[in-house]
Write a protein that holds these residues in place. Structure first.
Motif, PDB file in Angstrom:
ATOM      1  N   GLY A 174      -7.931  23.536  15.274  1.00  0.00           N
ATOM      2  CA  GLY A 174      -8.630  24.494  16.107  1.00  0.00           C
ATOM      3  C   GLY A 174     -10.113  24.266  16.233  1.00  0.00           C
ATOM      4  O   GLY A 174     -10.814  25.015  16.925  1.00  0.00           O
ATOM      5  N   PRO A 197     -13.603  25.053  12.723  1.00  0.00           N
ATOM      6  CA  PRO A 197     -13.703  25.989  13.849  1.00  0.00           C
ATOM      7  C   PRO A 197     -14.980  26.819  13.719  1.00  0.00           C
ATOM      8  O   PRO A 197     -15.337  27.245  12.623  1.00  0.00           O
ATOM      9  CB  PRO A 197     -12.449  26.857  13.697  1.00  0.00           C
ATOM     10  N   PRO A 237     -17.107  32.836  23.271  1.00  0.00           N
ATOM     11  CA  PRO A 237     -16.949  31.424  23.641  1.00  0.00           C
ATOM     12  C   PRO A 237     -18.220  30.633  23.341  1.00  0.00           C
ATOM     13  O   PRO A 237     -19.324  31.195  23.314  1.00  0.00           O
ATOM     14  CB  PRO A 237     -16.686  31.478  25.161  1.00  0.00           C
ATOM     15  N   SER A 244     -17.112  22.428  29.177  1.00  0.00           N
ATOM     16  CA  SER A 244     -16.508  21.098  29.054  1.00  0.00           C
ATOM     17  C   SER A 244     -16.820  20.198  30.238  1.00  0.00           C
ATOM     18  O   SER A 244     -17.387  19.099  30.070  1.00  0.00           O
ATOM     19  CB  SER A 244     -14.991  21.224  28.883  1.00  0.00           C
ATOM     20  N   MET A 300     -11.715  21.512  17.499  1.00  0.00           N
ATOM     21  CA  MET A 300     -12.114  20.799  18.711  1.00  0.00           C
ATOM     22  C   MET A 300     -10.983  20.891  19.734  1.00  0.00           C
ATOM     23  O   MET A 300      -9.851  20.543  19.423  1.00  0.00           O
ATOM     24  CB  MET A 300     -12.420  19.319  18.402  1.00  0.00           C
ATOM     25  N   PRO A 301     -11.289  21.330  20.949  1.00  0.00           N
ATOM     26  CA  PRO A 301     -10.239  21.418  21.969  1.00  0.00           C
ATOM     27  C   PRO A 301      -9.623  20.045  22.233  1.00  0.00           C
ATOM     28  O   PRO A 301     -10.307  19.022  22.153  1.00  0.00           O
ATOM     29  CB  PRO A 301     -10.996  21.922  23.206  1.00  0.00           C
ATOM     30  N   PRO A 302      -8.326  19.995  22.539  1.00  0.00           N
ATOM     31  CA  PRO A 302      -7.681  18.698  22.825  1.00  0.00           C
ATOM     32  C   PRO A 302      -8.386  17.914  23.921  1.00  0.00           C
ATOM     33  O   PRO A 302      -8.452  16.681  23.853  1.00  0.00           O
ATOM     34  CB  PRO A 302      -6.266  19.110  23.251  1.00  0.00           C
ATOM     35  N   LEU A 303      -8.912  18.592  24.928  1.00  0.00           N
ATOM     36  CA  LEU A 303      -9.625  17.910  26.006  1.00  0.00           C
ATOM     37  C   LEU A 303     -10.801  17.123  25.458  1.00  0.00           C
ATOM     38  O   LEU A 303     -11.074  15.996  25.893  1.00  0.00           O
ATOM     39  CB  LEU A 303     -10.102  18.920  27.050  1.00  0.00           C
ATOM     40  N   HIS A 304     -11.539  17.689  24.502  1.00  0.00           N
ATOM     41  CA  HIS A 304     -12.682  17.009  23.911  1.00  0.00           C
ATOM     42  C   HIS A 304     -12.229  15.916  22.943  1.00  0.00           C
ATOM     43  O   HIS A 304     -12.819  14.835  22.902  1.00  0.00           O
ATOM     44  CB  HIS A 304     -13.561  18.005  23.144  1.00  0.00           C
ATOM     45  N   ARG A 305     -11.183  16.229  22.169  1.00  0.00           N
ATOM     46  CA  ARG A 305     -10.767  15.326  21.091  1.00  0.00           C
ATOM     47  C   ARG A 305     -10.122  14.049  21.618  1.00  0.00           C
ATOM     48  O   ARG A 305     -10.367  12.963  21.080  1.00  0.00           O
ATOM     49  CB  ARG A 305      -9.803  16.060  20.160  1.00  0.00           C
TER      50      ARG A 305
END
Length: 399
Positions: free
Chosen positions: A139, A216, A222, A227, A141-146
């Motif tokens: 949780g 996290p 937020p 992003s 780092m968002p998957p999009l970033h990771r």
């Protein structure tokens, strides 16, 4: 060294020569700033490092400043908004020889700074944290970033500029204050993170990475990071700071592809298996040459003007080549291109006249006309570009 003594030293005169400033940018972080400052103060007390905790506050309205000061941190107000703007002001206000910066959202562990300090003491000017080596908690780092944003942008940065950094956007990093200030960092937004790594690499500073963890963040709201917007700002900076990838390489490829196609198609149609390339392809080849030449010219302009403004490093080989060539030889080549194009235009009119200036049969005249227009456009572009480069040179001499 107890916390009371740390607070006294943190408020001391800069001449006392602190070794370390732990710097945190802050904008309405009342939920987490206390935990971050307490961890940083605790680290200084445990390690015995002479240092301070500095908060670069970007206009908080939730009492973050009072919380930080109550725990022993020093707070500087930064009116200019933005992540980069806050850190630039914080670095300028830092009293330590070294600075370790990290976000004040409690996602980085300010109790585990020993690897950063050790590398800084070894003489590295920039020590980056690497979250992919140290561990990213569920949780954090968002998957999009990771899986997309960070790997892609970090890879682009390494390809464009070289260097060892594999996590360009880690917010926890340490550096020699004077060495980083000498880089004249300017980016006011999130792209500041990339600017620091890129300029340090380009200027030949010693750069390394150490593993660090990411947790996290502890806020209920937020994050400030957006992003797609901030990802684009990072990519835009990488492209602008490396004009050869933005202008030179694509422009050279376009020009050479167009030139090859022109050479093959000017004499007549080209048959490749069951495909016939004719005058229509020739027109696109002409466009590729013109667009490619424009892109290469923009690379020249960007390198010269960007170096004058301190935005990009000077391309010494380009500068030396332009000084050897000068304005007049470029104008001679430009004139030859225009004359050649005009001559081809006359030839096209002759072909037309041979058909009583009526409807043209076949594609021969069109081929000649395309070659004529292409040559004249390139000649005029070269002439105008040469004058503009000369103007930039006069501005540099005057500056």
């Amino acid at each position: 060294m107890d916390v009371a003594e740390l607070r006294h030293r943190a408020a001391a005169n800069p001449a006392d020569g602190l070794e370390l400033t732990i710097l945190m940018p802050c904008l309405n972080e009342a939920e987490t700033i206390g935990a971050c400052v307490a961890k940083a103060i605790g680290y200084l007390a445990r390690s015995g490092v002479a240092g301070e905790v500095l908060i670069a506050d970007n206009g908080s309205t939730d009492g973050s400043q009072a919380i930080a000061e109550g725990l022993g941190a020093r707070v500087v107000a930064v009116p200019a908004r933005g992540y980069g703007a806050a850190l630039i002001a914080g670095i300028a206000a830092a009293r330590g020889r070294f600075v370790i910066m990290g976000d004040s959202d409690d996602s980085y562990d300010f109790t585990a700074l020993d690897p950063f300090v050790a590398k800084l003491r070894e003489g590295y000017a920039l020590v980056m944290g690497n979250r992919f080596l140290g561990g990213i908690k569920p949780g954090a780092m968002p998957p999009l970033h990771r899986y997309l944003g960070n790997p892609v942008l970090s890879t682009i940065g390494r390809v464009f500029f070289g260097g060892p950094v594999r996590d360009f956007h880690c917010g926890l990093r340490g550096f020699d204050r004077d060495a980083i200030r000498a880089l004249d960092l300017r980016a006011p937004g999130m792209e500041f993170a990339s600017e620091m790594v890129v300029k340090a690499t380009v200027q030949g500073l010693r750069v390394t990475e150490v593993p660090t963890t990411l947790s996290p963040d502890g806020r209920s709201r937020p994050p400030h990071l957006r992003s797609w917007r901030d990802g684009w700002r990072h990519l835009r900076f990488l492209l602008v700071f490396c004009p050869r990838w933005l202008f030179l390489y694509p422009g050279t490829a376009l020009f050479l592809a167009g030139l090859l196609a022109m050479a093959l198609l000017l004499p007549g149609p080209l048959h490749l298996g069951g495909v016939t390339l004719d005058v229509h392809t020739l027109l696109y080849a002409s466009g590729a040459m013109v667009m490619g030449f424009q892109a290469v010219q923009f690379w020249v302009f960007a390198r010269i003007y960007g170096a004058q403004q301190g935005v990009v490093p000077e391309e010494k080989r380009l500068t030396a080549a332009l000084e050897r060539v000068g304005l007049e030889p470029a104008l001679i080549v430009a004139a030859l291109l225009v004359v050649a194009g005009f001559g081809l235009g006359v030839a096209a009119v002759v072909v037309w006249g041979a058909q009583s200036f009526g409807p043209l049969e076949g594609m021969g005249a069109m081929r000649v006309a395309i070659g004529s227009v292409t040559s004249m456009i390139l000649g005029l572009q070269l002439a105008f570009g040469a004058f503009f480069v000369a103007l930039l040179g006069m501005m540099r001499a005057g500056g």
